[in-house]
Design a protein around this motif. Sequence first.
Motif, PDB file in Angstrom:
ATOM      1  N   ILE A 153      19.200   8.482  -8.042  1.00 41.51           N
ATOM      2  CA  ILE A 153      19.037   6.885  -8.065  1.00 41.51           C
ATOM      3  C   ILE A 153      18.498   6.278  -6.865  1.00 41.51           C
ATOM      4  O   ILE A 153      17.594   5.654  -6.878  1.00 41.51           O
ATOM      5  N   ILE A 154      19.275   6.611  -5.812  1.00 41.24           N
ATOM      6  CA  ILE A 154      18.819   6.230  -4.557  1.00 41.24           C
ATOM      7  C   ILE A 154      17.475   6.573  -4.284  1.00 41.24           C
ATOM      8  O   ILE A 154      16.696   5.736  -3.597  1.00 41.24           O
ATOM      9  N   VAL A 155      17.054   8.053  -4.481  1.00 36.30           N
ATOM     10  CA  VAL A 155      15.761   8.223  -4.114  1.00 36.30           C
ATOM     11  C   VAL A 155      14.585   7.528  -5.089  1.00 36.30           C
ATOM     12  O   VAL A 155      13.698   7.115  -4.629  1.00 36.30           O
ATOM     13  N   PHE A 156      15.090   7.248  -6.220  1.00 40.86           N
ATOM     14  CA  PHE A 156      13.980   6.331  -6.897  1.00 40.86           C
ATOM     15  C   PHE A 156      13.918   4.955  -6.538  1.00 40.86           C
ATOM     16  O   PHE A 156      12.715   4.393  -6.473  1.00 40.86           O
ATOM     17  N   ILE A 157      15.109   4.371  -6.102  1.00 42.93           N
ATOM     18  CA  ILE A 157      14.862   3.139  -5.616  1.00 42.93           C
ATOM     19  C   ILE A 157      13.921   3.006  -4.345  1.00 42.93           C
ATOM     20  O   ILE A 157      13.351   2.184  -4.090  1.00 42.93           O
ATOM     21  N   ILE A 158      14.272   4.000  -3.717  1.00 40.73           N
ATOM     22  CA  ILE A 158      13.524   4.246  -2.401  1.00 40.73           C
ATOM     23  C   ILE A 158      12.016   4.424  -2.735  1.00 40.73           C
ATOM     24  O   ILE A 158      11.187   3.835  -2.174  1.00 40.73           O
ATOM     25  N   CYS A 159      11.690   5.206  -3.700  1.00 37.02           N
ATOM     26  CA  CYS A 159      10.358   5.323  -4.016  1.00 37.02           C
ATOM     27  C   CYS A 159       9.544   3.973  -4.628  1.00 37.02           C
ATOM     28  O   CYS A 159       8.549   3.795  -4.306  1.00 37.02           O
ATOM     29  N   ILE A 160      10.438   3.340  -5.351  1.00 39.25           N
ATOM     30  CA  ILE A 160       9.714   2.058  -5.923  1.00 39.25           C
ATOM     31  C   ILE A 160       9.631   1.025  -5.006  1.00 39.25           C
ATOM     32  O   ILE A 160       8.766   0.384  -4.722  1.00 39.25           O
ATOM     33  N   ALA A 161      10.441   1.003  -3.636  1.00 43.10           N
ATOM     34  CA  ALA A 161      10.284   0.014  -2.459  1.00 43.10           C
ATOM     35  C   ALA A 161       9.368   0.428  -2.070  1.00 43.10           C
ATOM     36  O   ALA A 161       8.513  -0.303  -1.273  1.00 43.10           O
ATOM     37  N   VAL A 162       9.162   1.821  -1.465  1.00 45.97           N
ATOM     38  CA  VAL A 162       7.966   2.348  -0.626  1.00 45.97           C
ATOM     39  C   VAL A 162       6.419   1.961  -1.577  1.00 45.97           C
ATOM     40  O   VAL A 162       5.501   1.541  -0.817  1.00 45.97           O
ATOM     41  N   GLY A 163       6.586   2.120  -2.946  1.00 44.27           N
ATOM     42  CA  GLY A 163       5.347   1.784  -3.627  1.00 44.27           C
ATOM     43  C   GLY A 163       5.226   0.279  -3.741  1.00 44.27           C
ATOM     44  O   GLY A 163       4.058   0.032  -3.628  1.00 44.27           O
ATOM     45  N   PHE A 164       6.122  -0.448  -3.716  1.00 40.41           N
ATOM     46  CA  PHE A 164       5.836  -2.054  -3.753  1.00 40.41           C
ATOM     47  C   PHE A 164       5.460  -2.433  -2.550  1.00 40.41           C
ATOM     48  O   PHE A 164       4.327  -3.306  -2.349  1.00 40.41           O
ATOM     49  N   LEU A 165       5.978  -1.798  -1.536  1.00 36.65           N
ATOM     50  CA  LEU A 165       5.479  -2.056   0.025  1.00 36.65           C
ATOM     51  C   LEU A 165       4.184  -1.814   0.310  1.00 36.65           C
ATOM     52  O   LEU A 165       3.325  -2.436   0.658  1.00 36.65           O
ATOM     53  N   GLY A 166       3.695  -0.407  -0.227  1.00 37.89           N
ATOM     54  CA  GLY A 166       2.548  -0.197  -0.088  1.00 37.89           C
ATOM     55  C   GLY A 166       1.488  -0.980  -0.957  1.00 37.89           C
ATOM     56  O   GLY A 166       0.492  -1.174  -0.184  1.00 37.89           O
ATOM     57  N   ILE A 167       1.967  -1.645  -2.161  1.00 35.54           N
ATOM     58  CA  ILE A 167       0.989  -2.540  -2.836  1.00 35.54           C
ATOM     59  C   ILE A 167       0.668  -4.012  -2.217  1.00 35.54           C
ATOM     60  O   ILE A 167      -0.351  -4.122  -1.871  1.00 35.54           O
ATOM     61  N   VAL A 168       1.906  -4.311  -1.598  1.00 33.88           N
ATOM     62  CA  VAL A 168       1.738  -5.327  -0.803  1.00 33.88           C
ATOM     63  C   VAL A 168       0.845  -5.139   0.577  1.00 33.88           C
ATOM     64  O   VAL A 168       0.092  -5.885   0.944  1.00 33.88           O
ATOM     65  N   PHE A 169       0.990  -4.124   0.979  1.00 30.62           N
ATOM     66  CA  PHE A 169       0.260  -3.888   2.400  1.00 30.62           C
ATOM     67  C   PHE A 169      -1.382  -3.694   2.102  1.00 30.62           C
ATOM     68  O   PHE A 169      -2.175  -4.355   2.810  1.00 30.62           O
ATOM     69  N   VAL A 170      -1.748  -3.025   1.078  1.00 32.89           N
ATOM     70  CA  VAL A 170      -2.961  -2.737   0.516  1.00 32.89           C
ATOM     71  C   VAL A 170      -3.723  -4.165   0.226  1.00 32.89           C
ATOM     72  O   VAL A 170      -4.657  -4.474   0.591  1.00 32.89           O
ATOM     73  N   ARG A 171      -3.138  -4.908  -0.571  1.00 33.46           N
ATOM     74  CA  ARG A 171      -3.345  -6.297  -0.956  1.00 33.46           C
ATOM     75  C   ARG A 171      -3.663  -7.051   0.146  1.00 33.46           C
ATOM     76  O   ARG A 171      -4.501  -8.092   0.169  1.00 33.46           O
ATOM     77  N   GLN A 172      -2.797  -6.969   1.054  1.00 35.08           N
ATOM     78  CA  GLN A 172      -2.908  -7.680   2.270  1.00 35.08           C
ATOM     79  C   GLN A 172      -4.076  -7.410   3.089  1.00 35.08           C
ATOM     80  O   GLN A 172      -4.647  -8.198   3.897  1.00 35.08           O
ATOM     81  N   LEU A 173      -4.505  -5.955   3.145  1.00 39.22           N
ATOM     82  CA  LEU A 173      -5.649  -5.398   3.703  1.00 39.22           C
ATOM     83  C   LEU A 173      -6.926  -5.998   3.097  1.00 39.22           C
ATOM     84  O   LEU A 173      -7.753  -6.235   3.631  1.00 39.22           O
ATOM     85  N   ASN A 174      -6.878  -6.071   1.911  1.00 39.54           N
ATOM     86  CA  ASN A 174      -8.084  -6.481   1.311  1.00 39.54           C
ATOM     87  C   ASN A 174      -8.231  -7.937   1.103  1.00 39.54           C
ATOM     88  O   ASN A 174      -9.377  -8.427   0.729  1.00 39.54           O
ATOM     89  N   THR A 175      -7.248  -8.822   1.367  1.00 36.18           N
ATOM     90  CA  THR A 175      -7.422 -10.278   1.547  1.00 36.18           C
ATOM     91  C   THR A 175      -7.696 -10.707   2.930  1.00 36.18           C
ATOM     92  O   THR A 175      -7.193 -10.254   3.788  1.00 36.18           O
ATOM     93  N   ASP A 176      -9.100 -11.439   3.035  1.00 35.39           N
ATOM     94  CA  ASP A 176      -9.655 -11.723   4.163  1.00 35.39           C
ATOM     95  C   ASP A 176      -9.116 -13.378   4.347  1.00 35.39           C
ATOM     96  O   ASP A 176      -9.468 -14.000   3.587  1.00 35.39           O
ATOM     97  N   PRO A 177      -8.443 -13.319   5.380  1.00 37.15           N
ATOM     98  CA  PRO A 177      -7.762 -14.739   5.695  1.00 37.15           C
ATOM     99  C   PRO A 177      -8.690 -15.764   5.906  1.00 37.15           C
ATOM    100  O   PRO A 177      -8.874 -17.158   5.611  1.00 37.15           O
ATOM    101  N   ARG A 178     -10.069 -15.306   6.251  1.00 39.58           N
ATOM    102  CA  ARG A 178     -11.143 -16.101   6.533  1.00 39.58           C
ATOM    103  C   ARG A 178     -12.037 -16.571   5.350  1.00 39.58           C
ATOM    104  O   ARG A 178     -12.523 -17.741   5.602  1.00 39.58           O
ATOM    105  N   LYS A 179     -11.617 -16.080   4.230  1.00 40.63           N
ATOM    106  CA  LYS A 179     -12.111 -16.756   3.167  1.00 40.63           C
ATOM    107  C   LYS A 179     -11.731 -17.961   2.765  1.00 40.63           C
ATOM    108  O   LYS A 179     -12.311 -19.040   2.296  1.00 40.63           O
TER     109      LYS A 179
END
Length: 325
Positions: free
Chosen positions: A96-122
Amino acid sequence: MTKPERAPASFRVEVDEQPIKRRAVFSSDVQNLGSWHAVSVDAATALSSRRRRKVDDDSLRLIDDLTNRPLDPLFSDARLTQQKQRSKFSVWSTRIIVFIICIAVGFLGIVFVRQLNTDPRKQVRASLISELEAQNASLDKATTEVTDLHTKVARLSDSMPNAGPDSTLTQDEMANGALAVKGPGIVVTLADPVASRTANGNGPRENSTNHIRVVTDSDLQNIVNLLWRAGAEAISINGYRLGVSTSVRTAGQTILIGVNQVASPYKIEAIGNHKNLSQAMNNESQPDLYRTLNAAGINPQVSRSYSLRLAAAQTASVVHAKRSK
């Protein structure tokens, strides 16, 4: 009667050289051994002599190790130190702990990728565009109000009993673009080359840069000057009348008529003697201009019109200038 086999020779181990962990036949660790058996001294000697013949050859030694000793001795020893079987609670809590860690890492990865794709200059660019559009709308509204007030002032002046129409003032206002006018004239149309609107962009390019040659503010200024020289009385570009304080310039990648943005195709309307104006703007009268524009893929179109209607130009308020005596 057969002779009993002799037990293997043993020797005393010094106190300093005694192993930390010991294997016992009846202990639980011995079950983790990959193989365990006892051999006679003769068999051990024969096996040792047989292997000794292969020691000199590295390749045969490697094959012998892979065939007879696939597991590293250290690995076999490490298996003896394995812990006891874990409880189900420990296993499932770990999962369960490993599963929660995987979900947290995946969520943070999605947020990080979306942040990279978002251009604040737009967002900044969109905010500036909306602000500019609001300012332009406010300016157009104010210009319309000023034009209406000028019209009302002119109408009231004409309605005064002792004040007749002032032809000089009317001519001056038409000349400086303060009044809307109509009359015959010509229409000159310029458009950017088709290559500038295609994906491959194959077309004539500027000499100093690798950009595609398009209609510039200098082209519009040149044509406007030629029309003034040919006797044009009123000129507008894309519906924006040129007055005494109207500029034709480039701001960034955009051409502005005064403060109004225009884009291709550019429609230049000029009121005047349409015969003289069209003759001054044809290919025979301006061979250099047409050769330059045609080389860039820009083909000016000149057409006559017997009735053009041009709105009044935007006039700036006079604050510092005063009449000279």
